[in-house]
Write an enzyme that holds these catalytic residues in place. Structure first.
Site, PDB file in Angstrom:
ATOM      1  N   HIS A 127      22.203 -20.354  44.952  1.00  0.00           N
ATOM      2  CA  HIS A 127      21.084 -21.296  44.894  1.00  0.00           C
ATOM      3  C   HIS A 127      21.505 -22.767  44.955  1.00  0.00           C
ATOM      4  CE1 HIS A 127      18.944 -17.671  44.078  1.00  0.00           C
ATOM      5  NE2 HIS A 127      17.790 -18.311  44.033  1.00  0.00           N
ATOM      6  N   LYS A 133       9.826 -18.001  34.374  1.00  0.00           N
ATOM      7  CA  LYS A 133       9.973 -19.349  34.926  1.00  0.00           C
ATOM      8  C   LYS A 133       8.874 -19.586  35.953  1.00  0.00           C
ATOM      9  CE  LYS A 133      13.805 -20.287  37.255  1.00  0.00           C
ATOM     10  NZ  LYS A 133      15.200 -20.606  37.562  1.00  0.00           N
ATOM     11  N   ARG A 162      25.307 -23.242  33.237  1.00  0.00           N
ATOM     12  CA  ARG A 162      26.407 -22.354  33.564  1.00  0.00           C
ATOM     13  C   ARG A 162      25.932 -20.963  33.968  1.00  0.00           C
ATOM     14  NH1 ARG A 162      31.207 -23.962  32.459  1.00  0.00           N
ATOM     15  NH2 ARG A 162      31.249 -26.150  32.027  1.00  0.00           N
ATOM     16  N   GLU A 172      17.422 -21.694  30.261  1.00  0.00           N
ATOM     17  CA  GLU A 172      18.354 -22.408  31.142  1.00  0.00           C
ATOM     18  C   GLU A 172      18.832 -23.714  30.527  1.00  0.00           C
ATOM     19  OE1 GLU A 172      17.296 -22.881  35.211  1.00  0.00           O
ATOM     20  OE2 GLU A 172      16.488 -20.870  35.347  1.00  0.00           O
ATOM     21  N   GLU A 231      17.830 -11.334  47.041  1.00  0.00           N
ATOM     22  CA  GLU A 231      17.856 -11.553  45.582  1.00  0.00           C
ATOM     23  C   GLU A 231      18.461 -10.339  44.871  1.00  0.00           C
ATOM     24  OE1 GLU A 231      17.576 -14.411  44.432  1.00  0.00           O
ATOM     25  OE2 GLU A 231      15.756 -15.499  45.020  1.00  0.00           O
ATOM     26  N   ASN A 233      22.456 -18.581  39.135  1.00  0.00           N
ATOM     27  CA  ASN A 233      22.326 -19.633  40.142  1.00  0.00           C
ATOM     28  C   ASN A 233      23.137 -19.327  41.396  1.00  0.00           C
ATOM     29  OD1 ASN A 233      20.586 -21.319  38.819  1.00  0.00           O
ATOM     30  ND2 ASN A 233      22.217 -22.364  37.694  1.00  0.00           N
ATOM     31  N   LYS A 288      18.566  -8.644  35.410  1.00  0.00           N
ATOM     32  CA  LYS A 288      18.137 -10.047  35.328  1.00  0.00           C
ATOM     33  C   LYS A 288      17.773 -10.381  33.877  1.00  0.00           C
ATOM     34  CE  LYS A 288      15.456 -13.869  36.954  1.00  0.00           C
ATOM     35  NZ  LYS A 288      14.458 -14.488  37.787  1.00  0.00           N
ATOM     36  N   HIS A 315      17.869 -24.171  48.010  1.00  0.00           N
ATOM     37  CA  HIS A 315      16.662 -24.997  48.010  1.00  0.00           C
ATOM     38  C   HIS A 315      16.763 -26.108  49.050  1.00  0.00           C
ATOM     39  CE1 HIS A 315      15.654 -23.589  43.649  1.00  0.00           C
ATOM     40  NE2 HIS A 315      15.589 -22.644  44.542  1.00  0.00           N
ATOM     41  N   ARG A 328      -4.170 -25.240  27.069  1.00  0.00           N
ATOM     42  CA  ARG A 328      -2.842 -25.182  26.425  1.00  0.00           C
ATOM     43  C   ARG A 328      -2.331 -23.752  26.329  1.00  0.00           C
ATOM     44  NH1 ARG A 328      -5.332 -28.863  22.704  1.00  0.00           N
ATOM     45  NH2 ARG A 328      -4.757 -30.989  23.238  1.00  0.00           N
ATOM     46  N   HIS A 366      12.800 -17.998  51.332  1.00  0.00           N
ATOM     47  CA  HIS A 366      13.661 -18.251  50.175  1.00  0.00           C
ATOM     48  C   HIS A 366      14.895 -17.342  50.200  1.00  0.00           C
ATOM     49  CE1 HIS A 366      14.822 -19.436  46.184  1.00  0.00           C
ATOM     50  NE2 HIS A 366      14.826 -18.172  45.782  1.00  0.00           N
TER      51      HIS A 366
HETATM   52  N1  LIG Z   1      10.078 -18.312  39.130  1.00  0.00           N
HETATM   53  C1  LIG Z   1      11.231 -17.768  39.447  1.00  0.00           C
HETATM   54  O1  LIG Z   1      12.044 -17.427  38.583  1.00  0.00           O
HETATM   55  C2  LIG Z   1      11.573 -17.536  40.896  1.00  0.00           C
HETATM   56  C3  LIG Z   1      12.725 -16.792  41.234  1.00  0.00           C
HETATM   57  C4  LIG Z   1      12.976 -16.545  42.581  1.00  0.00           C
HETATM   58  C5  LIG Z   1      12.117 -17.059  43.561  1.00  0.00           C
HETATM   59  N2  LIG Z   1      11.040 -17.788  43.195  1.00  0.00           N
HETATM   60  C6  LIG Z   1      10.116 -18.329  44.203  1.00  0.00           C
HETATM   61  O2  LIG Z   1       9.453 -17.254  44.868  1.00  0.00           O
HETATM   62  C7  LIG Z   1       8.997 -17.752  46.125  1.00  0.00           C
HETATM   63  C8  LIG Z   1       9.210 -16.699  47.188  1.00  0.00           C
HETATM   64  O3  LIG Z   1       8.456 -15.562  46.868  1.00  0.00           O
HETATM   65  P1  LIG Z   1       8.079 -14.485  48.000  1.00  0.00           P
HETATM   66  O4  LIG Z   1       9.257 -14.214  48.820  1.00  0.00           O
HETATM   67  O5  LIG Z   1       7.395 -13.377  47.318  1.00  0.00           O
HETATM   68  O6  LIG Z   1       7.094 -15.310  48.952  1.00  0.00           O
HETATM   69  P2  LIG Z   1       5.502 -15.358  49.135  1.00  0.00           P
HETATM   70  O7  LIG Z   1       4.786 -15.364  47.870  1.00  0.00           O
HETATM   71  O8  LIG Z   1       5.273 -16.494  50.056  1.00  0.00           O
HETATM   72  O9  LIG Z   1       5.182 -13.992  49.906  1.00  0.00           O
HETATM   73  C9  LIG Z   1       5.741 -13.815  51.184  1.00  0.00           C
HETATM   74  C10 LIG Z   1       4.673 -13.468  52.237  1.00  0.00           C
HETATM   75  O10 LIG Z   1       4.278 -12.118  52.065  1.00  0.00           O
HETATM   76  C11 LIG Z   1       2.864 -12.016  51.975  1.00  0.00           C
HETATM   77  N3  LIG Z   1       2.629 -10.876  51.101  1.00  0.00           N
HETATM   78  C12 LIG Z   1       2.746 -10.807  49.754  1.00  0.00           C
HETATM   79  N4  LIG Z   1       2.621  -9.557  49.330  1.00  0.00           N
HETATM   80  C13 LIG Z   1       2.401  -8.789  50.423  1.00  0.00           C
HETATM   81  C14 LIG Z   1       2.187  -7.400  50.632  1.00  0.00           C
HETATM   82  N5  LIG Z   1       2.239  -6.525  49.622  1.00  0.00           N
HETATM   83  N6  LIG Z   1       1.970  -6.955  51.898  1.00  0.00           N
HETATM   84  C15 LIG Z   1       1.963  -7.828  52.932  1.00  0.00           C
HETATM   85  N7  LIG Z   1       2.175  -9.146  52.812  1.00  0.00           N
HETATM   86  C16 LIG Z   1       2.387  -9.628  51.564  1.00  0.00           C
HETATM   87  C17 LIG Z   1       2.409 -13.359  51.475  1.00  0.00           C
HETATM   88  O11 LIG Z   1       1.073 -13.655  51.879  1.00  0.00           O
HETATM   89  C18 LIG Z   1       3.405 -14.296  52.153  1.00  0.00           C
HETATM   90  O12 LIG Z   1       2.986 -14.589  53.467  1.00  0.00           O
HETATM   91  C19 LIG Z   1       9.746 -19.025  46.401  1.00  0.00           C
HETATM   92  O13 LIG Z   1       8.892 -20.125  46.273  1.00  0.00           O
HETATM   93  C20 LIG Z   1      10.804 -19.065  45.310  1.00  0.00           C
HETATM   94  O14 LIG Z   1      11.145 -20.370  44.947  1.00  0.00           O
HETATM   95  C21 LIG Z   1      10.743 -18.033  41.885  1.00  0.00           C
END
Ligand SMILES: NC(=O)c1ccc[n+]([C@@H]2O[C@H](COP(=O)([O-])OP(=O)(O)OC[C@H]3O[C@@H](n4cnc5c(N)ncnc54)[C@H](O)[C@@H]3O)[C@@H](O)[C@H]2O)c1
Length: 391
Positions: A249, A143, A242, A238, A185, A246, A228, A253, A121, A265
């Site tokens: 977005h 999130k 509004r 959230e 982003e 977003n 942010k 997705h 928990r 993404h």
């Molecule tokens: N929780 C939230 O508020 C929120 C907000 C925006 C996006 N997201 C989520 O984040 C995700 C995307 O994140 P991302 O773009 O970081 O993708 P990811 O975690 O898949 O990383 C991208 C790639 O880079 C590699 N990698 C990571 N760090 C590295 C480094 N320092 N050097 C070399 N390679 C590296 C990873 O192995 C992967 O192949 C999506 O699923 C999206 O929905 C969440």
């Protein structure tokens, strides 16, 4: 480079410490949280390969009960990987007063954060985001989520970490395509928050797009985190549909799902922002003031954006689900100009169709005047950044 730090109150008396800069892993606001308590680390395997030395203190220190390597990428946001992380924490016997550390991009942060929230928990959590996208967005704000069935982020909640340490040293090994995904982003956050900041930072993204571990980039990351959190402070859970964050977005997705997650993404967010800008123009909300933003966004589009762009017929089929995900209405973020956004409720299908056609024309190789160049055309893992960094 001086470390920048900020506390964000998550409830009275409790806050998350956000650290930004090279050397964040040595900062005592992080090291004191990890000292003398049992720690379990979940690490992106690629990050471990590139940055094992930097991480040694966290993943093999005297208090570390174990570390689990996970392959990053969208496919790790699954029930199977969540179960694997929970199994690992349970087998390590991590007690309630221990700390779970997530080291990786947004995908690892999302799945590990959910696991830390569920385990006993809730167990204290530290995030060490290693991609630009995670440092400016995914690790900020508490999130989390995994994909379930055919739907992205269907299962998840809010769970605030104790510390988020954004160390730019990780960004040196990030493939170019992933850097651009993070820039998407950045554009989103500044486009809704601050016109002047967008203009100032975007010059750096265009001139120095592959050098985001540099000191200059610290400003962009810091301002993105700050903005942010400022926007989230108004609506941290959230509860209102509004939220300007977003922006981009409404369709992102859907575009990722449609491409089988071959579209990153951030690439999907670039396309989503372009659609919303065209809707804004079509509705007469945004005028010529949106042109530079649309051109900036288009400048970061790459070949996979064109390859995975679906026809509007596919969107039309998905509209009921898209509406359902947005509390019954196809509400979009429409900018008058950067820094001045409106939420428009239930945009008409004909307006969407026209916006979709306009973006499609920009993606058409015969009419495109943007950066859809072959250098970043690879679909799937991009070339290692080191081969793309010659100026
Ligand atoms: N929780 C939230 O508020 C929120 C907000 C925006 C996006 N997201 C989520 O984040 C995700 C995307 O994140 P991302 O773009 O970081 O993708 P990811 O975690 O898949 O990383 C991208 C790639 O880079 C590699 N990698 C990571 N760090 C590295 C480094 N320092 N050097 C070399 N390679 C590296 C990873 O192995 C992967 O192949 C999506 O699923 C999206 O929905 C969440």
């Amino acid at each position: 480079m001086t470390m920048r730090a900020m506390g964000f109150e998550t409830r009275p008396g409790t806050s998350t410490q956000y650290l930004v800069g090279a050397g964040a892993l040595m900062d005592e606001r992080l090291t004191t949280v990890l000292a003398g308590v049992p720690v379990c680390a979940v690490v992106d395997e690629d990050v471990m390969k590139h940055h094992g030395d930097l991480l040694a203190g966290v993943v093999s220190g005297p208090d570390c009960l174990g570390s689990l390597g996970v392959a990053g990428g969208e496919h790790c946001k699954s029930l199977e990987q969540l179960t694997r992380v929970l199994d690992f924490l349970s087998e390590c016997g991590l007690p309630k007063h221990g700390v779970v550390v997530a080291i990786g991009g947004g995908t690892i942060c999302d799945v590990v954060s959910l696991a830390a929230m569920l385990m006993r928990r809730s167990i204290p959590l530290v995030l060490i985001p290693t991609t630009l996208l995670a440092q400016v967005d995914a690790a900020i704000g508490g999130k989390n989520g995994i994909n379930f069935g055919r739907t992205k982020n269907l299962v998840g909640h809010f769970y605030h970490p104790t510390v988020v340490a954004c160390d730019q040293a990780f960004l040196a090994t990030l493939p170019a395509r992933e850097i651009v995904s993070g820039i998407a982003e950045c554009i989103k956050i500044f486009a809704v928050a601050d016109r002047e900041a967008l203009a100032r930072h975007s010059r750096r993204w265009q001139d120095d797009r592959l050098f985001c571990e540099s000191e200059g980039w610290q400003d962009s990351i810091w301002d993105a985190v700050r903005w942010k959190l400022t926007l989230l402070a108004e609506d941290p859970y959230e509860r209102s549909s509004r939220r300007l964050l977003n922006y981009g977005h409404a369709f992102a997705h859907f575009l990722e799902e449609q491409s089988g997650y071959r579209l990153l993404h951030g690439e999907a967010v670039l396309l989503g922002m372009m659609v919303e800008n065209e809707v804004s123009r079509e509705l007469g909300i945004g005028g010529p003031a949106l042109d530079p933003l649309q051109a900036l966004t288009a400048d970061f589009l790459s070949e996979p954006c064109r390859r995975h762009w679906p026809p509007f017929a596919d969107v039309r089929r998905e509209l009921p689900k898209l509406r359902q995900m947005r509390r019954g209405q196809m509400n979009l973020v429409c900018l008058v100009e950067p820094g001045d956004g409106r939420i428009v409720d239930d945009v008409d299908e004909a307006v969407l169709a026209e916006a979709w056609r306009r973006v499609e024309r920009r993606l058409d190789p015969c009419t495109a005047v943007n950066g859809l160049g072959p250098s970043e055309a690879a679909d799937g893992p991009a070339e290692p950044a080191v081969t793309m960094r010659a100026r």
